[in-house]
Design a protein around this motif. Structure first.
Motif, PDB file in Angstrom:
ATOM      1  N   GLY A  69      29.454 -64.391 -26.507  1.00  0.00           N
ATOM      2  CA  GLY A  69      28.093 -64.479 -27.005  1.00  0.00           C
ATOM      3  C   GLY A  69      27.100 -64.290 -25.866  1.00  0.00           C
ATOM      4  N   ARG A  70      25.859 -64.626 -26.134  1.00  0.00           N
ATOM      5  CA  ARG A  70      24.808 -64.441 -25.135  1.00  0.00           C
ATOM      6  C   ARG A  70      23.862 -65.622 -25.110  1.00  0.00           C
ATOM      7  N   LEU A  71      23.230 -65.809 -23.968  1.00  0.00           N
ATOM      8  CA  LEU A  71      22.069 -66.682 -23.858  1.00  0.00           C
ATOM      9  C   LEU A  71      20.940 -65.804 -23.339  1.00  0.00           C
ATOM     10  N   ASP A  72      19.768 -65.864 -23.984  1.00  0.00           N
ATOM     11  CA  ASP A  72      18.701 -64.967 -23.560  1.00  0.00           C
ATOM     12  C   ASP A  72      18.121 -65.396 -22.209  1.00  0.00           C
ATOM     13  N   LEU A  73      17.209 -64.582 -21.695  1.00  0.00           N
ATOM     14  CA  LEU A  73      16.672 -64.756 -20.346  1.00  0.00           C
ATOM     15  C   LEU A  73      16.180 -66.168 -20.079  1.00  0.00           C
ATOM     16  N   ASN A  74      15.473 -66.751 -21.054  1.00  0.00           N
ATOM     17  CA  ASN A  74      14.837 -68.050 -20.834  1.00  0.00           C
ATOM     18  C   ASN A  74      15.631 -69.222 -21.399  1.00  0.00           C
ATOM     19  N   THR A  75      16.875 -68.970 -21.815  1.00  0.00           N
ATOM     20  CA  THR A  75      17.729 -70.053 -22.301  1.00  0.00           C
ATOM     21  C   THR A  75      18.765 -70.390 -21.238  1.00  0.00           C
ATOM     22  N   GLU A  76      19.001 -71.663 -21.038  1.00  0.00           N
ATOM     23  CA  GLU A  76      19.948 -72.123 -20.023  1.00  0.00           C
ATOM     24  C   GLU A  76      21.089 -72.879 -20.689  1.00  0.00           C
ATOM     25  N   GLY A  77      22.046 -73.288 -19.862  1.00  0.00           N
ATOM     26  CA  GLY A  77      23.111 -74.136 -20.383  1.00  0.00           C
ATOM     27  C   GLY A  77      24.466 -73.465 -20.419  1.00  0.00           C
ATOM     28  N   LEU A  78      25.310 -73.918 -21.340  1.00  0.00           N
ATOM     29  CA  LEU A  78      26.717 -73.540 -21.375  1.00  0.00           C
ATOM     30  C   LEU A  78      26.917 -72.107 -21.851  1.00  0.00           C
ATOM     31  N   LEU A  79      27.544 -71.309 -20.989  1.00  0.00           N
ATOM     32  CA  LEU A  79      27.964 -69.958 -21.346  1.00  0.00           C
ATOM     33  C   LEU A  79      29.450 -69.864 -21.027  1.00  0.00           C
ATOM     34  N   LEU A  80      30.257 -69.532 -22.032  1.00  0.00           N
ATOM     35  CA  LEU A  80      31.696 -69.385 -21.833  1.00  0.00           C
ATOM     36  C   LEU A  80      32.019 -67.944 -21.477  1.00  0.00           C
ATOM     37  N   LEU A  81      33.019 -67.774 -20.611  1.00  0.00           N
ATOM     38  CA  LEU A  81      33.449 -66.436 -20.194  1.00  0.00           C
ATOM     39  C   LEU A  81      34.959 -66.377 -20.221  1.00  0.00           C
ATOM     40  N   THR A  82      35.499 -65.231 -20.662  1.00  0.00           N
ATOM     41  CA  THR A  82      36.949 -65.086 -20.769  1.00  0.00           C
ATOM     42  C   THR A  82      37.379 -63.697 -20.306  1.00  0.00           C
ATOM     43  N   ASN A  83      38.640 -63.588 -19.929  1.00  0.00           N
ATOM     44  CA  ASN A  83      39.211 -62.278 -19.594  1.00  0.00           C
ATOM     45  C   ASN A  83      39.911 -61.642 -20.793  1.00  0.00           C
ATOM     46  N   ASP A  84      39.873 -62.313 -21.947  1.00  0.00           N
ATOM     47  CA  ASP A  84      40.577 -61.866 -23.145  1.00  0.00           C
ATOM     48  C   ASP A  84      39.567 -61.390 -24.190  1.00  0.00           C
ATOM     49  N   GLY A  85      39.481 -60.074 -24.374  1.00  0.00           N
ATOM     50  CA  GLY A  85      38.515 -59.532 -25.323  1.00  0.00           C
ATOM     51  C   GLY A  85      38.761 -59.954 -26.752  1.00  0.00           C
TER      52      GLY A  85
ATOM     53  N   LEU B 113      39.668 -69.081 -19.624  1.00  0.00           N
ATOM     54  CA  LEU B 113      38.332 -69.362 -20.150  1.00  0.00           C
ATOM     55  C   LEU B 113      37.581 -70.209 -19.132  1.00  0.00           C
ATOM     56  N   PHE B 114      36.348 -69.814 -18.860  1.00  0.00           N
ATOM     57  CA  PHE B 114      35.521 -70.524 -17.885  1.00  0.00           C
ATOM     58  C   PHE B 114      34.235 -70.990 -18.543  1.00  0.00           C
ATOM     59  N   ALA B 115      33.736 -72.140 -18.092  1.00  0.00           N
ATOM     60  CA  ALA B 115      32.425 -72.637 -18.492  1.00  0.00           C
ATOM     61  C   ALA B 115      31.467 -72.399 -17.333  1.00  0.00           C
ATOM     62  N   PHE B 116      30.309 -71.838 -17.631  1.00  0.00           N
ATOM     63  CA  PHE B 116      29.304 -71.527 -16.619  1.00  0.00           C
ATOM     64  C   PHE B 116      27.980 -72.144 -17.050  1.00  0.00           C
ATOM     65  N   HIS B 117      27.307 -72.823 -16.115  1.00  0.00           N
ATOM     66  CA  HIS B 117      25.991 -73.383 -16.419  1.00  0.00           C
ATOM     67  C   HIS B 117      24.944 -72.330 -16.049  1.00  0.00           C
ATOM     68  N   LYS B 118      24.554 -71.550 -17.057  1.00  0.00           N
ATOM     69  CA  LYS B 118      23.608 -70.461 -16.822  1.00  0.00           C
ATOM     70  C   LYS B 118      22.203 -71.013 -16.569  1.00  0.00           C
ATOM     71  N   PRO B 119      21.588 -70.624 -15.460  1.00  0.00           N
ATOM     72  CA  PRO B 119      20.182 -70.982 -15.247  1.00  0.00           C
ATOM     73  C   PRO B 119      19.274 -70.047 -16.045  1.00  0.00           C
ATOM     74  N   THR B 120      18.005 -70.405 -16.190  1.00  0.00           N
ATOM     75  CA  THR B 120      17.040 -69.479 -16.766  1.00  0.00           C
ATOM     76  C   THR B 120      16.808 -68.332 -15.781  1.00  0.00           C
ATOM     77  N   GLY B 121      16.291 -67.221 -16.292  1.00  0.00           N
ATOM     78  CA  GLY B 121      15.962 -66.101 -15.427  1.00  0.00           C
ATOM     79  C   GLY B 121      17.097 -65.134 -15.179  1.00  0.00           C
TER      80      GLY B 121
END
Length: 259
Positions: free
Chosen positions: A117-133, A76-84
């Motif tokens: 889950g998702r963060l829309d185009l103009n939302t930033e912040g924490l997005l989690l990513l995993t290799n386990d569906g 599991l990874f934490a990613f700081h998603k920018p806007t855009g």
């Protein structure tokens, strides 16, 4: 060929192929079911007809003609998603996606990751990513009740009393949103920061609720998803969740699911 599974009581030991493929990081369970419907999955060269097929392992299974590798340990990874950035692998309009940024943010040889889950185009912040569906699915289910916390910079008139009414939920245009814990952080004139914690994560939920209250949202940042927080992770950067933190979280999900 196990295209017509036997009744549940007669089934051999094993799990549904969609669940096994999700755990192997091929795609989420729902996406795997679509792959099967599109005749992209085969066993020993024979096209699979149903996602209800029960298997002990993925030996002989191919997707698009390629053998499926054995599942890797869950990560599991934490990613700081920018806007855009679009939370998708590709965009028909050619807009940049999170995967454009992740190429430089993740260590080499990182397995294929899927966003939780998702963060829309103009939302930033924490997005989690995993290799386990399978983990992805568990974390996204509204029934899991995993809290997501946001900070919103807004313009307009609102009181703490108005925000506290959201604790009972609210219905907007026929869509009901469950309990929301919302608090004013600080205010300068008609500008204010509001912190909100939700547990359902419906499409654009935070924006729709705040706009329903007559507020204009100029910035929206997700700061936490369950026990995982954005903290001081730089924008566009990623870090791996420690295995013991992930293990503790998964055990909590199992306990809550069995209650």
């Amino acid at each position: 060929m196990p295209d017509n599974p036997r009744p549940a009581g007669d089934r051999p030991e094993g799990e549904r192929i969609a669940k096994l493929l999700a755990r192997a990081g091929v795609a989420s369970r729902r996406e795997v079911e679509r792959m099967i419907a599109d005749r992209r999955v085969a066993i020993d060269g024979l096209i699979l007809e149903t996602p209800a097929t029960i298997l002990k392992d993925l030996r002989g299974v191919t997707v698009d003609g390629k053998p499926v590798a054995a599942p890797e340990p869950t990560r599991l990874f934490a990613f700081h998603k920018p806007t855009g950035l679009i939370t998708a692998e590709s965009d028909p309009k050619g807009r940049p996606t999170i995967y454009n940024a992740l190429r430089n943010a993740l260590p080499r040889k990182t397995p294929r990751l899927m966003p939780v889950g998702r963060l829309d185009l103009n939302t930033e912040g924490l997005l989690l990513l995993t290799n386990d569906g399978e983990l992805k699915r568990q974390m996204e289910l509204p029934s899991s009740g995993i809290p997501r916390t946001y900070r919103a910079r807004t313009f307009g008139d609102v009181t703490q009393e108005m925000l506290e009414e959201l604790i009972d939920g609210i219905t907007i245009d026929g869509v009901h949103y469950g309990s929301i814990d919302a608090n004013l952080e600080r205010r300068t004139g008609r500008n204010q920061w509001i912190e909100l914690t939700i547990t359902e994560g419906k499409n654009r939920e935070v924006r729709k609720v705040l706009e329903h209250l007559g507020l204009q949202v100029s910035r929206l940042i997700r700061t936490a998803y369950g026990p995982f927080e954005l903290e001081d992770l730089p924008r566009g950067a990623a870090r791996e969740i420690r295995s013991h933190e992930l293990g503790r979280f998964r055990s909590q999900i199992k306990r809550s699911g069995s209650q």
